[in-house]
Design a protein around this motif. Structure first.
Motif, PDB file in Angstrom:
ATOM      1  N   GLY A 216      -8.417  36.207 -20.216  1.00 54.81           N
ATOM      2  CA  GLY A 216      -7.318  35.848 -19.210  1.00 54.81           C
ATOM      3  C   GLY A 216      -6.086  35.623 -19.899  1.00 54.81           C
ATOM      4  N   ILE A 217      -5.962  35.089 -21.106  1.00 51.79           N
ATOM      5  CA  ILE A 217      -4.680  35.217 -21.653  1.00 51.79           C
ATOM      6  C   ILE A 217      -4.380  36.248 -22.043  1.00 51.79           C
ATOM      7  CG2 ILE A 217      -3.536  34.211 -23.886  1.00 51.79           C
ATOM      8  CD1 ILE A 217      -5.595  31.849 -23.744  1.00 51.79           C
ATOM      9  N   LEU A 218      -5.043  37.522 -22.881  1.00 49.36           N
ATOM     10  CA  LEU A 218      -4.729  38.778 -22.954  1.00 49.36           C
ATOM     11  C   LEU A 218      -4.245  39.668 -21.759  1.00 49.36           C
ATOM     12  CD1 LEU A 218      -7.835  39.640 -25.153  1.00 49.36           C
ATOM     13  CD2 LEU A 218      -5.462  39.514 -25.923  1.00 49.36           C
ATOM     14  N   ASN A 219      -5.005  39.355 -20.518  1.00 50.96           N
ATOM     15  CA  ASN A 219      -4.552  40.077 -19.551  1.00 50.96           C
ATOM     16  C   ASN A 219      -2.949  39.398 -19.049  1.00 50.96           C
ATOM     17  OD1 ASN A 219      -6.705  41.770 -18.914  1.00 50.96           O
ATOM     18  ND2 ASN A 219      -7.930  40.305 -18.019  1.00 50.96           N
ATOM     19  N   THR A 220      -2.688  38.224 -19.180  1.00 47.99           N
ATOM     20  CA  THR A 220      -1.632  37.869 -18.659  1.00 47.99           C
ATOM     21  C   THR A 220      -0.263  38.359 -19.622  1.00 47.99           C
ATOM     22  OG1 THR A 220      -2.806  35.585 -17.994  1.00 47.99           O
ATOM     23  CG2 THR A 220      -0.318  35.397 -18.617  1.00 47.99           C
ATOM     24  N   ILE A 221      -0.761  38.041 -20.825  1.00 53.22           N
ATOM     25  CA  ILE A 221       0.410  38.517 -21.816  1.00 53.22           C
ATOM     26  C   ILE A 221       0.719  39.970 -21.711  1.00 53.22           C
ATOM     27  CG2 ILE A 221       1.167  38.559 -24.127  1.00 53.22           C
ATOM     28  CD1 ILE A 221      -0.408  36.253 -24.718  1.00 53.22           C
ATOM     29  N   LEU A 222      -0.492  40.804 -21.376  1.00 50.26           N
ATOM     30  CA  LEU A 222      -0.334  42.316 -21.032  1.00 50.26           C
ATOM     31  C   LEU A 222       0.417  42.739 -19.931  1.00 50.26           C
ATOM     32  CD1 LEU A 222      -3.275  44.886 -21.135  1.00 50.26           C
ATOM     33  CD2 LEU A 222      -1.684  44.588 -19.092  1.00 50.26           C
ATOM     34  N   ARG A 223       0.412  42.139 -18.893  1.00 55.27           N
ATOM     35  CA  ARG A 223       1.077  42.144 -17.644  1.00 55.27           C
ATOM     36  C   ARG A 223       2.393  41.827 -17.650  1.00 55.27           C
ATOM     37  NH1 ARG A 223      -2.674  44.395 -13.990  1.00 55.27           N
ATOM     38  NH2 ARG A 223      -0.941  44.679 -12.597  1.00 55.27           N
ATOM     39  N   LEU A 224       2.588  40.739 -18.804  1.00 55.07           N
ATOM     40  CA  LEU A 224       4.036  40.349 -18.789  1.00 55.07           C
ATOM     41  C   LEU A 224       5.058  41.350 -19.634  1.00 55.07           C
ATOM     42  CD1 LEU A 224       3.639  36.494 -19.780  1.00 55.07           C
ATOM     43  CD2 LEU A 224       4.525  37.446 -17.673  1.00 55.07           C
ATOM     44  N   GLY A 225       4.340  42.073 -20.068  1.00 59.96           N
ATOM     45  CA  GLY A 225       5.174  43.539 -20.732  1.00 59.96           C
ATOM     46  C   GLY A 225       5.586  44.466 -19.778  1.00 59.96           C
ATOM     47  N   SER A 226       4.672  44.516 -18.712  1.00 60.78           N
ATOM     48  CA  SER A 226       5.202  45.234 -17.680  1.00 60.78           C
ATOM     49  C   SER A 226       6.392  44.722 -16.918  1.00 60.78           C
ATOM     50  CB  SER A 226       4.176  45.726 -16.730  1.00 60.78           C
ATOM     51  OG  SER A 226       3.138  46.287 -17.317  1.00 60.78           O
ATOM     52  N   VAL A 227       6.254  43.489 -16.719  1.00 55.36           N
ATOM     53  CA  VAL A 227       7.281  42.671 -15.891  1.00 55.36           C
ATOM     54  C   VAL A 227       8.622  42.539 -16.754  1.00 55.36           C
ATOM     55  CG1 VAL A 227       8.000  40.491 -15.185  1.00 55.36           C
ATOM     56  CG2 VAL A 227       5.735  41.162 -14.712  1.00 55.36           C
ATOM     57  N   ALA A 228       8.423  42.378 -18.160  1.00 53.21           N
ATOM     58  CA  ALA A 228       9.551  42.554 -18.936  1.00 53.21           C
ATOM     59  C   ALA A 228      10.283  43.773 -18.923  1.00 53.21           C
ATOM     60  CB  ALA A 228       9.398  41.961 -20.114  1.00 53.21           C
ATOM     61  N   ALA A 229       9.688  44.905 -18.884  1.00 48.79           N
ATOM     62  CA  ALA A 229      10.111  46.412 -18.747  1.00 48.79           C
ATOM     63  C   ALA A 229      10.956  46.470 -17.673  1.00 48.79           C
ATOM     64  CB  ALA A 229       9.237  47.281 -18.815  1.00 48.79           C
ATOM     65  N   PHE A 230      10.576  46.034 -16.293  1.00 49.23           N
ATOM     66  CA  PHE A 230      11.196  46.028 -15.074  1.00 49.23           C
ATOM     67  C   PHE A 230      12.290  45.183 -15.060  1.00 49.23           C
ATOM     68  CE2 PHE A 230       7.361  48.571 -14.012  1.00 49.23           C
ATOM     69  CZ  PHE A 230       7.818  49.368 -13.153  1.00 49.23           C
ATOM     70  N   VAL A 231      12.480  44.226 -15.735  1.00 46.13           N
ATOM     71  CA  VAL A 231      13.466  43.213 -15.660  1.00 46.13           C
ATOM     72  C   VAL A 231      14.589  43.491 -16.597  1.00 46.13           C
ATOM     73  CG1 VAL A 231      14.172  40.933 -16.068  1.00 46.13           C
ATOM     74  CG2 VAL A 231      11.919  41.230 -14.735  1.00 46.13           C
ATOM     75  N   THR A 232      14.215  44.028 -17.916  1.00 45.92           N
ATOM     76  CA  THR A 232      15.497  43.908 -18.874  1.00 45.92           C
ATOM     77  C   THR A 232      16.059  45.707 -19.013  1.00 45.92           C
ATOM     78  OG1 THR A 232      13.536  44.414 -20.705  1.00 45.92           O
ATOM     79  CG2 THR A 232      14.133  42.306 -20.358  1.00 45.92           C
ATOM     80  N   LEU A 233      14.973  46.550 -18.841  1.00 47.61           N
ATOM     81  CA  LEU A 233      15.633  47.781 -18.993  1.00 47.61           C
ATOM     82  C   LEU A 233      16.772  48.129 -17.960  1.00 47.61           C
ATOM     83  CD1 LEU A 233      12.206  49.773 -20.188  1.00 47.61           C
ATOM     84  CD2 LEU A 233      14.088  48.773 -21.654  1.00 47.61           C
ATOM     85  N   PRO A 234      16.527  48.154 -16.835  1.00 48.35           N
ATOM     86  CA  PRO A 234      17.646  48.238 -16.158  1.00 48.35           C
ATOM     87  C   PRO A 234      18.875  47.536 -16.155  1.00 48.35           C
ATOM     88  CG  PRO A 234      15.783  47.683 -14.596  1.00 48.35           C
ATOM     89  CD  PRO A 234      15.323  47.509 -15.892  1.00 48.35           C
ATOM     90  N   LEU A 235      18.751  46.447 -16.980  1.00 52.48           N
ATOM     91  CA  LEU A 235      20.023  45.758 -17.332  1.00 52.48           C
ATOM     92  C   LEU A 235      20.600  46.324 -18.583  1.00 52.48           C
ATOM     93  CD1 LEU A 235      18.805  41.933 -17.202  1.00 52.48           C
ATOM     94  CD2 LEU A 235      20.414  43.097 -15.698  1.00 52.48           C
TER      95      LEU A 235
END
Length: 539
Positions: A216-235
């Motif tokens: 569960g922790i692995l899946n959470t941190i994994l998906r946070l990588g996708s969220v980080a990409a969509f939040v930071t890369l446009p900036l």
């Protein structure tokens, strides 16, 4: 010539389930010997280990598999937990790099040097994701058949990913589409392998019973990588000057920098896991009932006939293991489990590509509002992964219990799509979908160590990766055909019903697994009772 006799593991693998009375010692001694084998042509029953009632009670004691602070705080367990944390950051970086082009899809198309047309963008996507349906299976066979350690394969794939991300950055910086395409193809070749190969060694390194929580922790941190990409890369794109500056180049420089962390982290996990996964697995198995039973079934008996005289030769299973025999040794229940993954990922992954468009055309949301709802959906999923894993650990759900949860959760996924198709409030359907999907995915991966024999974990990871990618590939193709065949509103409803049907298929397969396991259990019980009756008559 010779005649080989084989023994099914169905009986011996389930012996531990049946409490026996004190007469078992007598029954064991009266079973057929080597000279009088049974009709199955099997390993002599005199060699089959029969557990005592006390051993069965100890094995089935719930307290035996609940992780305690003593087991978690041991040095071996700490190393396994640290390795899991390191691997989780690798997963996060891997998905950050995977989703990077999608965050600047429109912007990369406006770059005059790269000239990424829609067809070229589709080519970038194709060369990245297509190998995911083949490479993990090939690497799983490399590990299970030819004995290459899964941690070594994982280590090599991680560094290939580092090199590929660097080449991609160079291609974007120089405005070379060919270089960009080559780099993304290299990363895509090993992308799924980086995600899946840790299943071949990580569960064995963790304290028994803790895998559902850790996954569960692995899946959470994994998906946070996708969220980080969509939040930071446009900036990053905007800060780099956007279209008039070096925005797109800065984006892929950041991607290369994040991707460069995968290699060193994989090296660290390799040092921690090298040789330790097998050792931890053996230590867990020592003294267990299944271990004692398997000692009697580790040898196959071959009967050689020469001029009327027969001799017998013991051949270890490892000596006879080949490509075909290894694939055949994968249990039927695991293939069914993998098909559940096909249906599950086929039901939900396409919604990430078409969900925003559905919310805009069928529900009237603006682009920003629709994207906000999709981010909200991702957040719901991230939040629920860990609690689901903790509950599976706390209630000690076995494989059958997890399949029941998976069946119900898949049914709820289908119900969520039906609600969206029927015009229910969008937020209600999205929240229902996010909760159902989170429980489904977490339960699916929590069940992996129970579904796949440990000695086939690498091959099982490859099979699972191929199957889930098949589902995630076939469904979008069908949706594309429907988009061209129907008007937009009807196509959206048809898409939702198609995704619901995938989820229902997954639910039915999960129930079929439960039925098969129960039938196997009853068959073994009947066979065991008949053997004991025969022995009593012989006495």
């Amino acid at each position: 010539m010779f005649k080989a006799t084989n023994q099914s593991n169905e009986y011996t693998s389930c012996c531990a389930r049946q409490p026996r009375d004190s007469s078992n010692t007598r029954l064991a001694s009266c079973r057929p010997t080597h000279e009088h084998s049974n009709s199955y042509g099997a390993i002599p029953h005199s060699q089959v280990y029969i557990p005592s009632p006390q051993e069965v009670a100890d094995e089935r004691d719930p307290r035996q598999s609940i992780p305690t602070m003593a087991t978690i705080s041991s040095s071996k367990s700490r190393k396994g937990l640290v390795c899991a944390l390191v691997v989780s950051f690798i997963f996060s970086a891997n998905h950050f790099c995977r989703d990077a082009p999608g965050t600047v899809e429109e912007q990369i198309a406006r770059d005059p040097l790269l000239a990424v047309t829609p067809s070229r963008y589709g080519l970038i996507t194709a060369v990245y994701f297509t190998p995911s349906a083949i490479v993990p299976l090939a690497l799983g066979l490399l590990s299970s058949v030819w004995g290459v350690s899964p941690e070594a394969i994982f280590h090599c794939c991680a560094w290939i990913s580092v090199i590929g991300n660097a080449i991609t950055g160079v291609g974007v910086a120089k405005g070379s589409f060919a270089t960009l395409l080559f780099g993304r193809g290299m990363v895509g070749t090993v992308y799924e392998a980086v995600d899946m190969m840790p299943l071949g060694f990580l569960p064995q390194m963790l304290p028994e019973g803790l895998w559902p929580t850790c996954s569960g922790i692995l899946n959470t941190i994994l998906r946070l990588g996708s969220v980080a990409a969509f939040v930071t890369l446009p900036l990053v794109y905007d800060k780099g000057g956007g279209d008039s500056g070096n925005g797109i180049r800065n984006v892929f420089i950041v991607v290369a920098m994040v991707g460069s962390t995968i290699g060193p982290l994989a090296t660290a996990s390799w040092f921690m896991a090298s040789g330790r996964a097998d050792k931890c697995f053996k230590e867990k198995q020592e003294g267990s009932i299944e271990s004692k039973i398997s000692q009697a079934t580790e040898i196959e008996t071959e009967e050689f006939v020469d001029n009327g005289a027969s001799t017998q030769k013991n051949v270890t299973l490892k000596e006879r293991r080949g490509l075909v025999s290894t694939v055949k040794s994968v249990p039927l229940t695991f293939w069914m489990y993998a098909f559940v993954g096909t249906a599950l990922y086929g039901s939900v992954v396409p919604f990430w590509f078409y969900g925003s468009g559905f919310l805009q055309t069928s529900r009237g949301f603006s682009l920003r509002a629709a994207d906000g709802i999709m981010v909200f959906l991702e957040g719901v999923i991230c939040i629920l992964f860990v609690p689901t894993g903790v509950l599976i650990t706390y209630f000690r759900l076995d494989f059958v219990g997890q399949q029941w949860v998976l069946a119900v959760a898949n049914f709820c996924v289908a119900l969520s799509y039906i609600l969206l198709a029927s015009g229910a409030p969008a937020y209600f359907g999205i929240v229902s979908l996010g909760c159902s999907y989170a429980v489904s995915v977490q339960t699916f991966w929590s069940a992996f160590p129970d579904a796949c024999p440990p000695q086939l974990a690498s091959l099982g990871a490859g099979i699972a990766a191929c199957f889930v990618n098949v589902g995630a590939t076939v469904a979008p193709l069908l949706i594309g055909i429907m988009d061209e065949s129907f008007r937009r509103e009807l196509a959206d409803v048809t898409m939702l019903l198609l995704l619901a049907s995938f989820a229902l298929v997954g639910s039915c397969i999960a129930i079929s697994i439960v039925t098969k396991k129960e039938d196997d259990y009853n068959a073994v019980t009947d066979y065991d009772a008949s053997q004991e009756s025969i022995c009593e008559l012989n006495v």
